[in-house]
Design an enzyme around this catalytic site. Structure first.
Site, PDB file in Angstrom:
ATOM      1  N   ASP A 126       0.816  -1.214   0.000  1.00 13.52           N
ATOM      2  CA  ASP A 126       0.000   0.000   0.000  1.00 13.52           C
ATOM      3  C   ASP A 126       0.851   1.266   0.000  1.00 13.52           C
ATOM      4  O   ASP A 126       2.074   1.220   0.171  1.00 13.52           O
ATOM      5  CB  ASP A 126      -0.952  -0.010   1.207  1.00 13.52           C
ATOM      6  CG  ASP A 126      -0.264  -0.354   2.536  1.00 13.52           C
ATOM      7  OD1 ASP A 126       0.972  -0.406   2.585  1.00 13.52           O
ATOM      8  OD2 ASP A 126      -0.976  -0.551   3.529  1.00 13.52           O
TER       9      ASP A 126
ATOM     10  N   ASP B  57      -8.016  -2.394  14.009  1.00 19.39           N
ATOM     11  CA  ASP B  57      -9.375  -2.711  13.554  1.00 19.39           C
ATOM     12  C   ASP B  57      -9.399  -3.936  12.633  1.00 19.39           C
ATOM     13  O   ASP B  57     -10.415  -4.251  12.035  1.00 19.39           O
ATOM     14  CB  ASP B  57     -10.017  -1.494  12.856  1.00 19.39           C
ATOM     15  CG  ASP B  57      -9.259  -1.064  11.597  1.00 19.39           C
ATOM     16  OD1 ASP B  57      -8.215  -1.692  11.256  1.00 19.39           O
ATOM     17  OD2 ASP B  57      -9.707  -0.095  10.940  1.00 19.39           O
TER      18      ASP B  57
ATOM     19  N   HIS C 186      -7.442  -4.314   9.916  1.00 19.71           N
ATOM     20  CA  HIS C 186      -7.081  -4.071   8.517  1.00 19.71           C
ATOM     21  C   HIS C 186      -5.763  -4.739   8.151  1.00 19.71           C
ATOM     22  O   HIS C 186      -4.858  -4.874   8.968  1.00 19.71           O
ATOM     23  CB  HIS C 186      -7.120  -2.578   8.147  1.00 19.71           C
ATOM     24  CG  HIS C 186      -6.040  -1.704   8.698  1.00 19.71           C
ATOM     25  ND1 HIS C 186      -6.309  -0.587   9.459  1.00 19.71           N
ATOM     26  CD2 HIS C 186      -4.686  -1.743   8.583  1.00 19.71           C
ATOM     27  CE1 HIS C 186      -5.173   0.003   9.780  1.00 19.71           C
ATOM     28  NE2 HIS C 186      -4.168  -0.675   9.261  1.00 19.71           N
TER      29      HIS C 186
ATOM     30  N   GLU D 120      -9.798  -1.722   5.063  1.00 19.25           N
ATOM     31  CA  GLU D 120     -10.519  -1.462   6.300  1.00 19.25           C
ATOM     32  C   GLU D 120     -11.725  -2.398   6.423  1.00 19.25           C
ATOM     33  O   GLU D 120     -12.131  -3.028   5.441  1.00 19.25           O
ATOM     34  CB  GLU D 120     -11.003   0.002   6.309  1.00 19.25           C
ATOM     35  CG  GLU D 120      -9.866   1.037   6.243  1.00 19.25           C
ATOM     36  CD  GLU D 120      -9.175   1.261   7.600  1.00 19.25           C
ATOM     37  OE1 GLU D 120      -9.227   0.373   8.473  1.00 19.25           O
ATOM     38  OE2 GLU D 120      -8.577   2.348   7.766  1.00 19.25           O
TER      39      GLU D 120
END
Ligand code: GLP
Length: 239
Positions: A66, A132, A134, A139
């Site tokens: 990313d 979370d 990810h 996400e």
């Protein structure tokens, strides 16, 4: 999933041995890279092994997960900059064989999947995990069939990552990330997690249901995934 629990130092060393074995067998392997604080120990160990002549990356190709939208590779918070500084400049890789999605030209970013395919597919993808759940910047709610795409970052992710920027306002609002399908296409996966802030999500993705609400939970369905945890990150696992 195979779970390996050891000290932070040892998981870096043991994960590094996976790369030693892989590159012995396949010197021109395709590696998937990750950023964040978690892989730093592994990258330092790979640099050390390379300097000692125990591993060589000269025929390796890499594809990173990313990049922040809006940051070019010269920005010190871009993931391209991070990879150059923490790994690529310290090993014998040909920089032309390293790939990080562009945070500037994001139109047509799904082409990244085609580039990975053309290189023969990823042999070993490294992952960290967000609190979370990810992976990359996928996400919660990201569809399982997603390929490389632009995402809007959760406010919480921006807050967590703001520690690297001078203020939260400087944290980009969007990122480009390999999709879940891109990651799952890798022939092997290593996920690393360190510290007690990851304990709850580690339990959720390993022992909870496979759900798009916990992106990393899809790894339960991957045939060749190893999870490297320090005792704090593993603390809530029931077995
Ligand atoms: C970022 C990256 C992820 C990384 C995560 C965890 O959001 N996009 O790839 O896994 O942070 O980072 P850390 O290892 O610093 O906890």
């Amino acid at each position: 999933m195979k779970i390996i629990i050891d000290t932070e130092e040892n998981i870096a060393k043991r994960a590094a041995q996976r790369y030693v074995e892989l590159l012995k067998e396949k010197p021109d392997a395709v590696l998937g890279g990750a950023t964040g604080s978690t892989p730093l120990g592994l990258y330092a160990e790979l640099a050390r092994l390379c300097a000692a002549g125990e591993i060589s990356f000269k025929d390796v190709k890499t594809f990173n997960l990313d990049e922040y939208v809006g940051l070019d590779g010269s920005h010190d918070q871009s993931y391209r900059y991070f990879m150059n500084k923490n790994l690529f400049e310290k090993i014998d890789i040909d920089i032309n064989n390293t790939h990080v999605p562009s945070g500037i030209n994001t139109e047509g970013c799904e082409q990244y999947d085609e580039e990975i395919k053309a290189a023969g597919g990823i042999d070993l993808q490294l992952l960290g995990i967000g609190v979370d759940g990810h992976i990359g910047f996928n996400e919660p709610g990201t569809p399982w069939d997603s390929v490389t795409h632009v995402v809007e970052l959760e406010q919480n992710t921006r807050e967590v990552n703001s520690r690297f920027f001078s203020s939260i306002d400087e944290v980009p609002t969007h990122a480009v990330t390999m999709g879940i399908k891109t990651v799952m296409n890798a022939r092997g996966i290593i996920l690393m997690a360190i510290g007690k802030s990851k304990a709850e999500i580690v339990k959720a993705f390993i022992e909870g249901p496979v759900t798009e609400e916990v992106p990393a939970s899809i790894l339960q369905l991957h045939p060749n995934t190893e999870v490297y945890l320090d005792p704090e990150a593993a603390a809530l696992l029931s077995k």
